[in-house]
Design a protein around this motif. Structure first.
Motif, PDB file in Angstrom:
ATOM      1  N   GLY A  40       0.811  -1.209   0.000  1.00 37.96           N
ATOM      2  CA  GLY A  40       0.000   0.000   0.000  1.00 37.96           C
ATOM      3  C   GLY A  40       0.842   1.256   0.000  1.00 37.96           C
ATOM      4  N   ILE A  41       1.913   1.255   0.789  1.00 38.56           N
ATOM      5  CA  ILE A  41       2.811   2.410   0.836  1.00 38.56           C
ATOM      6  C   ILE A  41       3.477   2.623  -0.521  1.00 38.56           C
ATOM      7  CG2 ILE A  41       4.938   3.299   1.861  1.00 38.56           C
ATOM      8  CD1 ILE A  41       4.121   1.868   4.446  1.00 38.56           C
ATOM      9  N   LEU A  42       3.929   1.524  -1.151  1.00 42.54           N
ATOM     10  CA  LEU A  42       4.544   1.632  -2.474  1.00 42.54           C
ATOM     11  C   LEU A  42       3.543   2.156  -3.504  1.00 42.54           C
ATOM     12  CD1 LEU A  42       6.669  -1.649  -2.634  1.00 42.54           C
ATOM     13  CD2 LEU A  42       7.506   0.689  -2.390  1.00 42.54           C
ATOM     14  N   GLY A  43       2.272   1.704  -3.375  1.00 39.01           N
ATOM     15  CA  GLY A  43       1.253   2.160  -4.310  1.00 39.01           C
ATOM     16  C   GLY A  43       1.004   3.657  -4.226  1.00 39.01           C
ATOM     17  N   VAL A  44       1.204   4.228  -3.036  1.00 36.65           N
ATOM     18  CA  VAL A  44       1.001   5.664  -2.846  1.00 36.65           C
ATOM     19  C   VAL A  44       2.264   6.457  -3.165  1.00 36.65           C
ATOM     20  CG1 VAL A  44       0.545   7.457  -1.133  1.00 36.65           C
ATOM     21  CG2 VAL A  44      -0.835   5.375  -1.164  1.00 36.65           C
ATOM     22  N   ALA A  45       3.404   5.976  -2.666  1.00 38.80           N
ATOM     23  CA  ALA A  45       4.639   6.761  -2.764  1.00 38.80           C
ATOM     24  C   ALA A  45       5.433   6.512  -4.045  1.00 38.80           C
ATOM     25  CB  ALA A  45       5.529   6.457  -1.548  1.00 38.80           C
ATOM     26  N   TRP A  46       5.423   5.280  -4.544  1.00 38.83           N
ATOM     27  CA  TRP A  46       6.297   4.941  -5.671  1.00 38.83           C
ATOM     28  C   TRP A  46       5.549   4.776  -6.987  1.00 38.83           C
ATOM     29  CZ3 TRP A  46       6.078   0.377  -8.566  1.00 38.83           C
ATOM     30  CH2 TRP A  46       7.118   0.217  -9.492  1.00 38.83           C
ATOM     31  N   ALA A  47       4.390   4.132  -6.977  1.00 36.81           N
ATOM     32  CA  ALA A  47       3.702   3.769  -8.223  1.00 36.81           C
ATOM     33  C   ALA A  47       3.362   4.957  -9.117  1.00 36.81           C
ATOM     34  CB  ALA A  47       2.440   2.967  -7.903  1.00 36.81           C
ATOM     35  N   PRO A  48       2.810   6.082  -8.589  1.00 39.26           N
ATOM     36  CA  PRO A  48       2.459   7.178  -9.511  1.00 39.26           C
ATOM     37  C   PRO A  48       3.641   7.679 -10.327  1.00 39.26           C
ATOM     38  CG  PRO A  48       1.443   7.523  -7.372  1.00 39.26           C
ATOM     39  CD  PRO A  48       2.390   6.367  -7.204  1.00 39.26           C
ATOM     40  N   GLY A  49       4.793   7.846  -9.684  1.00 42.90           N
ATOM     41  CA  GLY A  49       5.957   8.326 -10.421  1.00 42.90           C
ATOM     42  C   GLY A  49       6.513   7.307 -11.383  1.00 42.90           C
ATOM     43  N   LEU A  62      -2.693   0.143  -9.936  1.00 43.92           N
ATOM     44  CA  LEU A  62      -1.462   0.308  -9.182  1.00 43.92           C
ATOM     45  C   LEU A  62      -1.503   1.477  -8.205  1.00 43.92           C
ATOM     46  CD1 LEU A  62       1.133  -0.375 -12.017  1.00 43.92           C
ATOM     47  CD2 LEU A  62       0.558  -1.875 -10.120  1.00 43.92           C
ATOM     48  N   THR A  63      -2.239   2.517  -8.540  1.00 41.37           N
ATOM     49  CA  THR A  63      -2.212   3.724  -7.696  1.00 41.37           C
ATOM     50  C   THR A  63      -3.432   3.858  -6.778  1.00 41.37           C
ATOM     51  OG1 THR A  63      -3.280   5.072  -9.412  1.00 41.37           O
ATOM     52  CG2 THR A  63      -0.872   4.957  -9.422  1.00 41.37           C
ATOM     53  N   LYS A  64      -4.500   3.083  -7.046  1.00 40.09           N
ATOM     54  CA  LYS A  64      -5.700   3.177  -6.204  1.00 40.09           C
ATOM     55  C   LYS A  64      -6.071   1.842  -5.571  1.00 40.09           C
ATOM     56  CE  LYS A  64      -7.778   7.049  -8.739  1.00 40.09           C
ATOM     57  NZ  LYS A  64      -8.970   7.526  -9.503  1.00 40.09           N
ATOM     58  N   THR A  65      -6.237   0.808  -6.402  1.00 40.95           N
ATOM     59  CA  THR A  65      -6.688  -0.480  -5.877  1.00 40.95           C
ATOM     60  C   THR A  65      -5.648  -1.114  -4.957  1.00 40.95           C
ATOM     61  OG1 THR A  65      -7.967  -0.836  -7.905  1.00 40.95           O
ATOM     62  CG2 THR A  65      -7.582  -2.743  -6.499  1.00 40.95           C
ATOM     63  N   VAL A  66      -4.401  -1.151  -5.410  1.00 39.16           N
ATOM     64  CA  VAL A  66      -3.340  -1.762  -4.593  1.00 39.16           C
ATOM     65  C   VAL A  66      -3.180  -1.047  -3.246  1.00 39.16           C
ATOM     66  CG1 VAL A  66      -0.853  -2.182  -4.437  1.00 39.16           C
ATOM     67  CG2 VAL A  66      -2.096  -2.801  -6.522  1.00 39.16           C
ATOM     68  N   PRO A  67      -3.099   0.282  -3.188  1.00 42.04           N
ATOM     69  CA  PRO A  67      -3.017   0.939  -1.879  1.00 42.04           C
ATOM     70  C   PRO A  67      -4.235   0.675  -1.000  1.00 42.04           C
ATOM     71  CG  PRO A  67      -2.353   2.449  -3.607  1.00 42.04           C
ATOM     72  CD  PRO A  67      -2.935   1.248  -4.287  1.00 42.04           C
ATOM     73  N   LEU A  68      -5.443   0.680  -1.596  1.00 45.66           N
ATOM     74  CA  LEU A  68      -6.656   0.446  -0.815  1.00 45.66           C
ATOM     75  C   LEU A  68      -6.654  -0.945  -0.206  1.00 45.66           C
ATOM     76  CD1 LEU A  68      -9.395   1.725  -0.052  1.00 45.66           C
ATOM     77  CD2 LEU A  68     -10.370   0.608  -2.068  1.00 45.66           C
ATOM     78  N   VAL A  69      -6.359  -1.944  -1.037  1.00 39.24           N
ATOM     79  CA  VAL A  69      -6.305  -3.321  -0.541  1.00 39.24           C
ATOM     80  C   VAL A  69      -5.163  -3.473   0.456  1.00 39.24           C
ATOM     81  CG1 VAL A  69      -5.878  -5.718  -1.190  1.00 39.24           C
ATOM     82  CG2 VAL A  69      -7.374  -4.292  -2.599  1.00 39.24           C
ATOM     83  N   GLY A  70      -4.036  -2.822   0.160  1.00 37.15           N
ATOM     84  CA  GLY A  70      -2.876  -2.937   1.040  1.00 37.15           C
ATOM     85  C   GLY A  70      -3.127  -2.385   2.420  1.00 37.15           C
ATOM     86  N   PHE A  71      -3.677  -1.176   2.503  1.00 32.25           N
ATOM     87  CA  PHE A  71      -3.889  -0.545   3.808  1.00 32.25           C
ATOM     88  C   PHE A  71      -5.016  -1.216   4.594  1.00 32.25           C
ATOM     89  CE2 PHE A  71      -1.961   3.370   1.756  1.00 32.25           C
ATOM     90  CZ  PHE A  71      -0.756   3.225   2.422  1.00 32.25           C
ATOM     91  N   ILE A  72      -6.144  -1.475   3.932  1.00 29.60           N
ATOM     92  CA  ILE A  72      -7.273  -2.074   4.637  1.00 29.60           C
ATOM     93  C   ILE A  72      -6.989  -3.537   4.968  1.00 29.60           C
ATOM     94  CG2 ILE A  72      -9.696  -2.725   4.453  1.00 29.60           C
ATOM     95  CD1 ILE A  72     -10.160  -0.264   2.757  1.00 29.60           C
ATOM     96  N   GLY A  73      -6.570  -4.293   3.936  1.00 29.62           N
ATOM     97  CA  GLY A  73      -6.272  -5.708   4.167  1.00 29.62           C
ATOM     98  C   GLY A  73      -5.117  -5.902   5.118  1.00 29.62           C
ATOM     99  N   GLY A  74      -4.084  -5.052   4.983  1.00 33.35           N
ATOM    100  CA  GLY A  74      -2.932  -5.162   5.877  1.00 33.35           C
ATOM    101  C   GLY A  74      -3.298  -4.887   7.314  1.00 33.35           C
TER     102      GLY A  74
END
Length: 299
Positions: free
Chosen positions: A20-29, A262-274
């Motif tokens: 989730g952190i990577l999806g927010v911090a790294w994926a967009p760039g 990569l920038t929305k679904t992965v962070p959402l699943v990562g933070f909530i599921g994690g």
């Protein structure tokens, strides 16, 4: 057993949180960059009025314009992508290929260019670090930046070899895809008509751009060329073919889906599921230890 399952959930939760952190911090760039592997053919069709220099009369004709753009993957790097582009405008007469030889009367204009653009901003690179065979371009060249805004941009016009202002006009929709409409206008700019003949160039283009990816979905042009004395030698109106537009919409929607994944679904699943896995893991570990303690007391 509960302790083991709890530890597994803790590990899974930590993995999902990192994703989730990577999806927010790294994926967009990382994903919002022009790819270094591009092989694209663009087709426009339209009509024209062309001066026949042998008779002095103007003929009406059907035309087609083909642009083939290929990236130089080996020369490109993390910041810059290099392109080779070949363009050809021909009169359609029977079975006409995308381009014809210089001595063919159906040829109106043709050219080849090598240029470089910034992978994030889509702006042409015009610095001194360019190789000798790469032409310095200013402004946008073959696309808009990712997350394009409702504002004016500068885009390079290869007829006058300088950027012109693409003004934001409005929003529209093409096949269910929202697009931003930008227009450029050039009025009687001096150009070389070929064979060192001085001329004037008037042009109006309309670009329909997918703001999420910056890709040009549709383009229409209304162009006139004159001799220096004002005699019109060419009046040209053309736009993307319907097939080209349909393909562009499909590609844009696919690219948007990949970006959102990569920038929305992965962070959402990562933070909530994690978070859920971590909480469940801690609960299982604690209850497992209590069970062992109670069992020890009973014994």
């Amino acid at each position: 057993m509960r302790v083991i399952v709890g530890r597994v959930l803790l590990g899974l939760g930590a993995f999902l949180l990192v994703a989730g952190i990577l999806g927010v911090a790294w994926a967009p760039g990382a994903v919002k960059k022009t790819p270094v592997e591009v092989d694209q053919k663009t087709d426009l069709t339209g009509t024209a009025e062309r001066l026949d220099t042998s008779t002095g009369e103007t003929r009406e004709l059907e035309v087609k314009y083909t642009s083939i753009t290929k990236s130089d993957t080996e020369a490109s790097d993390d910041d810059t992508v290099y392109f080779k582009q070949a363009t050809c405008l021909v009169e359609v007469d029977g079975e006409t290929p995308d381009c014809v030889s210089d001595d063919d009367d159906r040829l109106i204009s043709a050219g080849e260019e090598t240029f470089a653009t910034d992978r994030k901003t889509a702006m042409g690179v015009d610095g001194s670090e360019l190789p000798d065979d790469v032409e310095p371009f200013e402004g946008l060249v073959n696309k808009w930046p990712f997350d394009a805004e409702k504002k004016d941009y500068e885009i390079y016009d290869n007829v006058i070899d300088e950027p012109v202002t693409a003004r934001f006009e409005r929003t529209d929709e093409i096949n269910g895809l929202e697009v931003y409409i930008y227009t450029t206008e050039t009025d009687r700019a001096p150009i070389d008509l070929g064979s060192d003949i001085d001329g004037l160039y008037t042009d109006r283009k309309e670009y329909s751009v997918d703001p999420r990816t910056g890709s040009i979905i549709k383009q229409a042009a209304d162009q006139q060329r004159f001799l220096a004395d004002g005699t019109q030698v060419l009046s040209l109106q053309m736009e993307y073919t319907d097939e080209e537009i349909d393909d562009n919409v499909i590609d844009a929607k696919d690219n948007i889906a990949s970006i959102d994944l990569l920038t929305k679904t992965v962070p959402l699943v990562g933070f909530i599921g994690g978070a859920l896995c971590v909480l469940a893991g801690i609960a299982l570990i604690l209850t497992g230890r209590r069970t062992k303690t109670q069992a020890g007391h009973t014994a």
